[in-house]
Design an enzyme around this catalytic site. Structure first.
Site, PDB file in Angstrom:
ATOM      1  N   GLY A  38       0.788  -1.227   0.000  1.00 25.42           N
ATOM      2  CA  GLY A  38       0.000   0.000   0.000  1.00 25.42           C
ATOM      3  C   GLY A  38       0.820   1.276   0.000  1.00 25.42           C
TER       4      GLY A  38
ATOM      5  N   PRO B 118       4.922  -4.630  -1.329  1.00 26.62           N
ATOM      6  CA  PRO B 118       4.686  -3.481  -2.215  1.00 26.62           C
ATOM      7  C   PRO B 118       4.410  -3.928  -3.655  1.00 26.62           C
ATOM      8  CG  PRO B 118       7.038  -3.753  -1.826  1.00 26.62           C
ATOM      9  CD  PRO B 118       6.347  -4.831  -1.035  1.00 26.62           C
TER      10      PRO B 118
ATOM     11  N   ARG C 153      -8.398   3.508 -13.598  1.00 26.45           N
ATOM     12  CA  ARG C 153      -8.248   4.080 -12.257  1.00 26.45           C
ATOM     13  C   ARG C 153      -8.866   5.473 -12.123  1.00 26.45           C
ATOM     14  NH1 ARG C 153      -4.124   5.291 -10.115  1.00 26.45           N
ATOM     15  NH2 ARG C 153      -4.728   4.788  -7.996  1.00 26.45           N
TER      16      ARG C 153
ATOM     17  N   CYS D 103     -17.363   4.753 -24.991  1.00 27.07           N
ATOM     18  CA  CYS D 103     -18.702   5.346 -24.966  1.00 27.07           C
ATOM     19  C   CYS D 103     -19.161   5.644 -23.550  1.00 27.07           C
ATOM     20  CB  CYS D 103     -19.671   4.420 -25.673  1.00 27.07           C
ATOM     21  SG  CYS D 103     -19.250   4.268 -27.393  1.00 27.07           S
ATOM     22  N   GLU D 104     -18.416   6.449 -22.854  1.00 26.71           N
ATOM     23  CA  GLU D 104     -18.736   6.875 -21.488  1.00 26.71           C
ATOM     24  C   GLU D 104     -18.211   8.290 -21.344  1.00 26.71           C
ATOM     25  OE1 GLU D 104     -19.741   5.292 -18.426  1.00 26.71           O
ATOM     26  OE2 GLU D 104     -20.507   3.707 -19.708  1.00 26.71           O
TER      27      GLU D 104
HETATM   28  C1  LIG Z   1      -2.818  -8.250   0.599  1.00 25.62           C
HETATM   29  C2  LIG Z   1      -2.242  -7.210  -0.298  1.00 25.62           C
HETATM   30  N1  LIG Z   1      -0.918  -7.038  -0.305  1.00 25.62           N
HETATM   31  C3  LIG Z   1      -0.329  -6.107  -1.116  1.00 25.62           C
HETATM   32  C4  LIG Z   1      -1.101  -5.309  -1.952  1.00 25.62           C
HETATM   33  C5  LIG Z   1      -0.391  -4.328  -2.831  1.00 25.62           C
HETATM   34  O1  LIG Z   1      -0.757  -3.024  -2.609  1.00 25.62           O
HETATM   35  P1  LIG Z   1       0.070  -1.841  -3.330  1.00 25.62           P
HETATM   36  O2  LIG Z   1       0.165  -2.200  -4.766  1.00 25.62           O
HETATM   37  O3  LIG Z   1      -0.764  -0.638  -3.100  1.00 25.62           O
HETATM   38  O4  LIG Z   1       1.419  -1.799  -2.679  1.00 25.62           O
HETATM   39  C6  LIG Z   1      -2.482  -5.451  -1.951  1.00 25.62           C
HETATM   40  C7  LIG Z   1      -3.312  -4.591  -2.820  1.00 25.62           C
HETATM   41  O5  LIG Z   1      -4.490  -4.614  -2.882  1.00 25.62           O
HETATM   42  C8  LIG Z   1      -3.078  -6.431  -1.105  1.00 25.62           C
HETATM   43  O6  LIG Z   1      -4.402  -6.611  -1.090  1.00 25.62           O
END
Ligand SMILES: Cc1ncc(COP(=O)(O)O)c(C=O)c1O
Length: 468
Positions: free
Chosen positions: A275, A318, A365, A396-397
């Site tokens: 995340g 990551p 996104r 088409c949006e």
């Molecule tokens: C369990 C888990 N680990 C890692 C990630 C990777 O997240 P990010 O790409 O934001 O680092 C996710 C993303 O949804 C996840 O659900």
């Protein structure tokens, strides 16, 4: 800006976000937003690792995802160097293909997969099974069977049904898989905010507050065919604020202490998930892997000291932070249209819609998460004034927007190439065939040479599935 089902006139159009300022030089690149080996060449066009984007477009067509291979590898190395004694799992959901599996394996990373398809891709590229972690809230018997037969290193269990399935399958096979319990810690983190909640209203993991996480851990400890290695939490995406990790680590380590007190077992591992945020626009200021490592270790050390626990072996996952910044999407402009949008804001009197040959099928996104991106005219430098523009697709949006607001040169025209950086994560992996648009290829560039790693889908591919 929120796309509105009833059409663009119902969205909040006509203004630009406060962080977006007219650039002094409309050709200048903000280095933090681009792969490390992208620069404007002497002819004014962008080049990646010395290869001009016009050459890439001529050879592979547009739209095309362009991966700066050395950039991706250097981000893997940065994470490895920052987390030398921990395990870094690349989250394959961000983007996975065989070439990327090989790259991350060569750079010493582990791999997180969450479906049979991702597992198949990893195994077919030779990823050592013991370096794979298998996630998912609804793993099928077939997927679990495959994972056990391959010998994946960790299975991150997500439900009591899965524990039962896994126990039966492990017993049948005479194996003892290593598992983590995915804990729902009641922390939700996105960008600069996090919320710590008492209840955990989501499909992933075992609830901490409701006692399910402890019950799952005890159930696994009671199964002789499962080896409980530790706990796992993942709190969100595009996170810049470490406070969410602090609360989640505190909660999950409190559970670890509860398990020790009840069963006399100290679990040896802890996975804090992924995340970590990246810079999509100048408003984003991500931490370096070194900063992250320092902050996460400090949090875990102090929470372990408070609970009198030995510090467990850490892992992180990551995805975006490794592949996101390494890729840009190259499009060709098809039409340019100025429309009247009423009064107020920088777009008072008009907004320029720059339509490219892709859109929400290659980058959902913006429509899905209201994400912000940046863009530049990539095929040439321009002497024209900056003009507030919106880069839109061909679908088409009315919500088919790639870049909501960006200053492009006022002479942007059909035939120009436009590049959008930061599209490595959750773009190709979430791509669709909406409007029967074939999905773009992925081209890896290194040392001035381009290599096709995912080919372009063709109309024949689409028709091959249509067997009616
Ligand atoms: C369990 C888990 N680990 C890692 C990630 C990777 O997240 P990010 O790409 O934001 O680092 C996710 C993303 O949804 C996840 O659900």
């Amino acid at each position: 800006m929120r796309a509105h089902e009833a059409g663009a006139l119902h969205g909040d159009i006509g203004s630009r976000p406060p962080w977006l300022r007219p650039p002094g030089d409309v050709n200048a690149l903000v280095p933090e937003l681009w792969p490390r080996n992208v620069a404007r060449a002497a002819d004014g066009a962008l080049a990646v690792a010395g290869l001009g984007v016009r050459d890439i477009a001529a050879e592979f067509g547009t739209p095309v995802y362009v991966l700066d291979e050395d950039d991706l590898r250097s981000r893997c190395r940065d994470f490895r160097a920052a987390f030398p004694t921990e395990d870094v799992y690349y989250a394959g959901k961000a983007f996975l293909c065989r070439a990327v599996v090989r790259m991350i394996a060569e750079e010493g990373l582990h791999l997180d997969v969450c479906t049979g398809g991702e597992l198949a891709t990893a195994l077919s590229a030779g990823m050592p099974a013991e370096r794979i972690g298998f996630h998912g809230n609804n793993k099928s018997v077939a997927e679990l069977t495959r994972a056990l037969d391959a010998g994946v290193g960790r299975i991150i269990v997500d439900s009591f049904t899965e524990i039962d399935r896994l126990t039966a399958l492990a017993r049948e096979r005479g194996v003892r898989p290593r598992v983590l319990v995915r804990v729902t810690v009641g922390v939700e983190a996105h960008t600069h905010e996090f919320i710590a909640t008492a209840h955990e209203d989501q499909k992933f993991g075992f609830s901490l507050a409701g006692g399910a996480a402890a019950a799952a851990a005890f159930k696994i400890l009671d199964e002789d065919v499962l080896e409980l290695r530790g706990l796992h939490s993942h709190i969100g995406s595009q996170i810049f604020d470490a406070n969410g990790f602090e609360v989640s680590a505190r909660r999950v380590l409190a559970l670890q202490a509860q398990i020790r007190d009840a069963r006399g077992v100290e679990l040896p591992e802890l996975d804090l998930g992924g995340g970590f945020g990246i810079a999509y626009t100048t408003q984003d200021d991500p931490a370096t892997p070194q900063d992250l490592a320092k902050r996460l270790r400090k949090i875990v050390d102090s929470e372990c000291a408070a609970e009198r626990l030995a510090v467990p072996h850490l892992s992180i996952e990551p995805g975006r932070a490794i592949v996101g910044p390494a890729v840009f999407t190259l499009y060709e402009v098809g039409t340019v249209k100025s429309v009247l949008v009423g009064t107020g804001g920088d777009a008072a009197g008009g907004r320029c819609y720059v339509s490219v040959d892709g859109g929400m099928s290659d980058n959902i996104r913006t429509a899905l998460y209201d994400a912000s991106y940046s863009a530049t005219v990539a095929s040439r430098a321009s002497a024209a004034e900056p003009m507030l523009a919106r880069v839109v697709g061909k679908h088409c949006e009315s919500g088919d927007i790639v870049v909501k607001d960006e200053f492009l040169p006022a002479d942007v025209q059909p035939g120009d190439l436009v590049a959008v950086p930061g599209t490595g994560a959750y773009c190709r992996s979430m791509a669709s065939n909406y409007n029967h648009v074939p999905r773009p290829p992925v081209v890896a560039v290194r040392d001035g040479r381009a290599r096709l790693i995912v080919r372009r889908e063709t109309e024949e591919d689409l028709l091959a599935l249509d067997v009616g």
